[in-house]
Every structure is written in structure tokens, then in C-alpha cells.
Design an enzyme around this catalytic site. Structure first.
Site, mmCIF file in Angstrom:
data_model
loop_
_atom_site.group_PDB
_atom_site.id
_atom_site.type_symbol
_atom_site.label_atom_id
_atom_site.label_comp_id
_atom_site.label_asym_id
_atom_site.label_seq_id
_atom_site.Cartn_x
_atom_site.Cartn_y
_atom_site.Cartn_z
ATOM 1 N N THR A 153 173.256 39.025 63.176
ATOM 2 C CA THR A 153 173.965 39.305 63.994
ATOM 3 C C THR A 153 175.325 39.577 64.015
ATOM 4 O O THR A 153 176.198 39.865 64.755
ATOM 5 C CB THR A 153 173.813 38.765 65.539
ATOM 6 O OG1 THR A 153 173.947 37.401 65.541
ATOM 7 C CG2 THR A 153 172.185 38.988 66.088
ATOM 8 N N ASP A 199 169.426 35.433 63.988
ATOM 9 C CA ASP A 199 170.270 34.555 63.568
ATOM 10 C C ASP A 199 171.578 34.754 63.917
ATOM 11 O O ASP A 199 172.058 35.978 64.250
ATOM 12 C CB ASP A 199 170.257 34.593 61.864
ATOM 13 C CG ASP A 199 171.443 33.798 61.317
ATOM 14 O OD1 ASP A 199 171.272 32.438 61.220
ATOM 15 O OD2 ASP A 199 172.580 34.125 61.261
ATOM 16 N N TYR A 246 180.619 34.030 65.794
ATOM 17 C CA TYR A 246 180.447 35.613 66.061
ATOM 18 C C TYR A 246 180.726 35.996 67.529
ATOM 19 O O TYR A 246 180.931 37.351 67.485
ATOM 20 C CB TYR A 246 178.846 35.824 65.529
ATOM 21 C CG TYR A 246 178.323 35.725 64.359
ATOM 22 C CD1 TYR A 246 179.086 35.094 63.268
ATOM 23 C CD2 TYR A 246 176.899 35.500 64.158
ATOM 24 C CE1 TYR A 246 178.485 34.671 62.263
ATOM 25 C CE2 TYR A 246 176.188 34.927 63.054
ATOM 26 C CZ TYR A 246 177.135 34.494 61.928
ATOM 27 O OH TYR A 246 176.544 34.193 60.705
ATOM 28 N N LYS A 268 174.981 28.060 65.308
ATOM 29 C CA LYS A 268 175.832 27.104 64.171
ATOM 30 C C LYS A 268 176.870 26.736 64.699
ATOM 31 O O LYS A 268 177.589 27.138 65.670
ATOM 32 C CB LYS A 268 176.134 28.325 63.049
ATOM 33 C CG LYS A 268 175.215 29.024 62.238
ATOM 34 C CD LYS A 268 175.342 30.095 61.389
ATOM 35 C CE LYS A 268 174.655 30.962 60.706
ATOM 36 N NZ LYS A 268 174.364 32.031 61.708
ATOM 37 N N HIS A 326 177.877 25.289 60.166
ATOM 38 C CA HIS A 326 178.180 26.809 59.773
ATOM 39 C C HIS A 326 178.591 26.540 58.403
ATOM 40 O O HIS A 326 178.285 27.499 57.416
ATOM 41 C CB HIS A 326 179.159 27.534 60.676
ATOM 42 C CG HIS A 326 179.047 28.870 60.575
ATOM 43 N ND1 HIS A 326 179.238 29.855 61.644
ATOM 44 C CD2 HIS A 326 178.961 29.582 59.704
ATOM 45 C CE1 HIS A 326 179.166 30.970 61.426
ATOM 46 N NE2 HIS A 326 178.704 30.891 60.003
ATOM 47 N N SER A 380 174.697 25.071 56.339
ATOM 48 C CA SER A 380 174.912 26.382 55.767
ATOM 49 C C SER A 380 176.070 26.274 54.697
ATOM 50 O O SER A 380 177.029 25.419 55.016
ATOM 51 C CB SER A 380 175.170 27.447 56.944
ATOM 52 O OG SER A 380 175.552 28.529 56.411
ATOM 53 N N GLN A 415 171.561 27.260 54.515
ATOM 54 C CA GLN A 415 171.736 29.093 54.720
ATOM 55 C C GLN A 415 172.972 29.448 53.746
ATOM 56 O O GLN A 415 174.183 28.932 53.997
ATOM 57 C CB GLN A 415 171.855 29.495 56.035
ATOM 58 C CG GLN A 415 171.949 31.117 56.253
ATOM 59 C CD GLN A 415 172.468 31.660 57.775
ATOM 60 O OE1 GLN A 415 173.449 32.171 57.931
ATOM 61 N NE2 GLN A 415 171.754 31.075 58.476
ATOM 62 N N TYR A 462 171.838 34.983 53.311
ATOM 63 C CA TYR A 462 172.770 35.731 54.121
ATOM 64 C C TYR A 462 173.197 36.829 53.120
ATOM 65 O O TYR A 462 173.383 36.585 52.007
ATOM 66 C CB TYR A 462 173.561 35.154 54.984
ATOM 67 C CG TYR A 462 174.757 34.381 54.692
ATOM 68 C CD1 TYR A 462 175.985 35.166 54.005
ATOM 69 C CD2 TYR A 462 175.010 33.079 54.388
ATOM 70 C CE1 TYR A 462 177.108 34.285 53.505
ATOM 71 C CE2 TYR A 462 175.995 32.407 53.984
ATOM 72 C CZ TYR A 462 177.056 33.030 53.636
ATOM 73 O OH TYR A 462 178.275 32.370 53.157
ATOM 74 N N LEU A 515 171.834 42.102 51.431
ATOM 75 C CA LEU A 515 171.895 43.318 50.985
ATOM 76 C C LEU A 515 173.330 43.767 50.325
ATOM 77 O O LEU A 515 173.800 44.822 50.510
ATOM 78 C CB LEU A 515 171.593 44.296 52.005
ATOM 79 C CG LEU A 515 170.355 44.115 53.078
ATOM 80 C CD1 LEU A 515 170.378 44.791 54.232
ATOM 81 C CD2 LEU A 515 169.170 44.346 51.937
ATOM 82 N N GLY A 516 173.954 42.865 49.749
ATOM 83 C CA GLY A 516 175.348 42.754 49.625
ATOM 84 C C GLY A 516 176.062 42.609 50.834
ATOM 85 O O GLY A 516 175.558 42.022 51.596
ATOM 86 N N SER A 517 177.323 43.226 50.873
ATOM 87 C CA SER A 517 177.841 43.156 52.151
ATOM 88 C C SER A 517 178.908 44.344 52.494
ATOM 89 O O SER A 517 179.315 44.914 51.475
ATOM 90 C CB SER A 517 178.562 41.813 52.285
ATOM 91 O OG SER A 517 179.080 41.716 53.693
ATOM 92 N N ASP A 528 183.896 45.966 55.705
ATOM 93 C CA ASP A 528 184.737 45.765 56.770
ATOM 94 C C ASP A 528 184.996 44.194 57.201
ATOM 95 O O ASP A 528 185.797 44.087 57.980
ATOM 96 C CB ASP A 528 184.186 46.526 58.078
ATOM 97 C CG ASP A 528 182.530 46.403 58.244
ATOM 98 O OD1 ASP A 528 182.180 45.430 57.515
ATOM 99 O OD2 ASP A 528 182.087 46.581 59.332
#
Length: 324
Positions: free
Chosen positions: A24, A51, A56, A85, A118, A167, A191, A217, A220-222, A225
Site C-alpha cells: 500500500t 502490507d 506510509y 512497521k 521498518h 525489514s 522484508q 518488496y 515489480l521494480g519500482s 515517482d
């Protein structure tokens, strides 16, 4: 295998974690309401592992989405595996439980399923999540993470979380926790950023040897932005080998990248706020990559990090100096 746990992995404390999770995290310019909409969509398509994190700043919205889906009968609370986290400004032991209680208050939930550290680089305590000095340099704090870990163990004993983990730890930081005198609970997971360009094979091997689950995490790459992401990094989903394998299976490269992790025993997080992508990201249980596919994807590794976290490089616990 019973259906409820067929797409789950058993943690070292006996609890089960779904192998595919919904991430998220979003950049600051994405409206918080998007997190609520996307979380509801994710639960509707079948995601049961959600997650999030205090950092966030969207747990009110994500919690509302979960509670709405419980209220309309889509799921029960026990069907959902929710991770939060503890952020780096709350790593002093006396700040850990209050941080979790604040997340629970935002979520309006009685407990979380997993509570993790985290990042291991403690920062100056306070309301500012990225405390900086007059020169714009991050202000660090000195905390013994073994003391932080004891505070997480107390949160588990208090019933505020079912499981505890970490993490962004390297193997040395994990060893420090595992070798701690009077260790009560091992971390159930670590993580970390993990994808075909950073496949973390050595860290994965280490974690498996200690019965710790690796959770991926940025699988899919990132997105470019995120302010923390390298702007000129390669676009994973445009990789020709990934695309060739996807074409062969009648899938998209994102589904192949997610399936790759599940087949190597990694729990994988998929993040998208786009309805079509959320649906596609969940459809990874009805095809299988061949050993040749897996080997070809292994061969894409270039130890490339999208999240370099350079602002923490001078911290004694900076985790990315070592190979793994």
C-alpha cells in the site's frame, strides 16, 4: 492441504502468511483515498495479505477499507493478514509499543498479524518522520536493536501482534538478533527489496537456513515517482527475457516476476492502485515457470537497488554496505 493455507507459508512461530501480499506504499502526491479504494479492490479480487506501515501515513484509510470489507461480509478479520512497521524514529524500546498502539488506533483494529522493524537505521525520536539538521542531513539516533527487539517481543506477548519480524536487515544484523542472549522469539521474516535485478540469492539462502521467510518488496521494480528511487534505473518490466517468458506463458512480465518469487520460496508483495493491474497481479497461481525459465530469470541478477537509501549511508547500521 487445507484450502485456507494452500497459498500460505507457515512461519517459525506457527502462524500462516499468505505468499502473495498487497502493498500500500505510495508517493506523497497520491491522494490517501486511493489507498482505501485500492485495498478494497485487492480484497475483492482475493488478496488476503495487506502490507502497510506507519510511515506510509495511510493506515486510517487502509484500516477503513479492511473494516468495510469485513462489514459487507466479504471477509472476516481472521481471513486478513495485516502487516505494519515501526518507523526509525520510534526504535528506542520505550517508543515501540506506543508506536504500534498508534497504528492500531489509526486502523481501528484490535491487533495486527505482523509487526516489523521498518529499517535498522534509527533516527532522532519525535513527530518528524525524517528529522534533518540545518544542512538537510538526516539526524541519527543510537539504539541497540536488540533492545528494540525485546520491545517487539513484549508487543507479541501483549497480544497486540501475532508475529514479529524485521525489514531491510542484512545477514549481520539478523545474526545480531538471533545471537542475542535471552532471545524469546526469532524474527519470522525479513522484508527486503527483491526482484530479478536484485534477486537476493545469498540473503534468501541465509534466511532459509534460519527458518526466516524472505518477503519481497519492489518485486515489480519500482515507480520513478518515489523520492527515494534511483531516477535512471532500468525498467524491470521492459526486460526482454522477462517479456519473452511472459509471452510463452500467455502472461504479462509482472505476473512472471511475481510467480518467480513464489516458486523460490519468497513471499511477494505486489503494489498497484490500478484495478486492471491489481486483478492481473493476483492471477499467478494457475501457471508454473519451468526450471529453464527460473534459471533464465536468475541470470538477470545485477545487484541493482531501486532503493539505495543513501541518506542513511553514514549510519552504523546501514544495511547495504555488505554483499548480503
Amino acid at each position: 492441504m487445507d484450502l485456507k493455507h494452500s497459498c500460505s507459508v507457515k512461519l517459525n512461530d506457527g502462524h500462516f502468511m499468505p505468499v502473495l501480499g498487497f502493498g500500500t506504499a505510495a508517493s506523497h502526491d497520491v491522494p490517501k483515498s486511493k489507498a482505501a479504494e485500492a485495498t478494497k479492490m485487492a480484497i475483492d479480487v482475493g488478496f488476503r495479505h495487506i502490507d502497510s506501515a506507519y510511515f506510509y501515513q495511510n493506515e486510517k484509510e487502509v484500516g477503513q477499507a479492511i473494516r468495510d470489507k469485513i462489514a459487507d461480509g466479504t471477509v472476516k478479520r481472521e481471513d486478513i493478514f495485516y502487516t505494519t512497521k515501526v518507523w526509525a524514529t520510534f526504535l528506542r524500546p520505550e517508543l515501540v509499543q506506543p508506536a504500534l498502539e498508534r497504528s492500531l488506533k489509526n486502523l481501528q483494529l484490535d491487533y495486527v498479524d505482523l509487526f516489523i522493524i521498518h529499517i535498522p537505521t534509527a533516527m532522532k525520536p519525535g513527530e518528524d518522520l525524517m528529522p534533518k539538521d540545518a544542512n538537510g542531513k538526516v539526524i541519527f539516533d543510537t539504539v541497540d536493536l536488540r533492545d528494540t527487539w525485546e520491545a517487539l517481543e513484549k508487543c507479541k506477548d501483549a497480544g497486540l501482534t501475532k508475529s514479529i519480524g524485521v525489514s531491510n536487515f542484512n545477514h549481520k544484523l539478523l545474526e545480531m538478533i538471533l545471537n542475542k542472549p535471552r532471545l524469546k522469539y526469532k524474527p519470522v521474516c525479513n522484508q527486503v527489496e527483491c526482484h530479478p535485478y536484485l534477486n537476493q540469492s545469498k540473503l534468501l539462502e541465509f534466511c532459509k537456513s534460519k527458518d526466516i521467510i524472505l518477503v519481497a518488496y519492489a518485486a515489480l521494480g519500482s515507480q520513478k515517482d518515489f523520492e527515494w528511487v534511483e531516477k535512471d534505473g532500468p525498467v524491470l518490466l521492459e526486460d526482454p527475457i522477462l517479456n519473452a517468458i511472459a509471452k510463452k506463458h500467455g502472461r504479462n512480465p509482472g505476473q512472471v516476476a511475481l510467480r518467480y518469487q513464489v516458486q523460490r520460496g519468497v513471499v511477494v508483495l505486489a503494489k498497484s492502485f490500478n484495478e486492471k493491474r491489481i486483478k492481473e497481479n493476483f492471477q499467478i497461481f494457475d501457471f508454473e515457470l519451468t526450471p529453464e525459465d527460473m534459471k533464465a530469470i536468475d541470470g538477470l541478477n545485477r545487484n541493482f537497488r531501486y532503493f539505495q537509501s543513501r541518506m542513511f549511508v553514514d549510519h552504523p547500521n546501514f544495511p547495504f554496505r555488505d554483499e548480503y
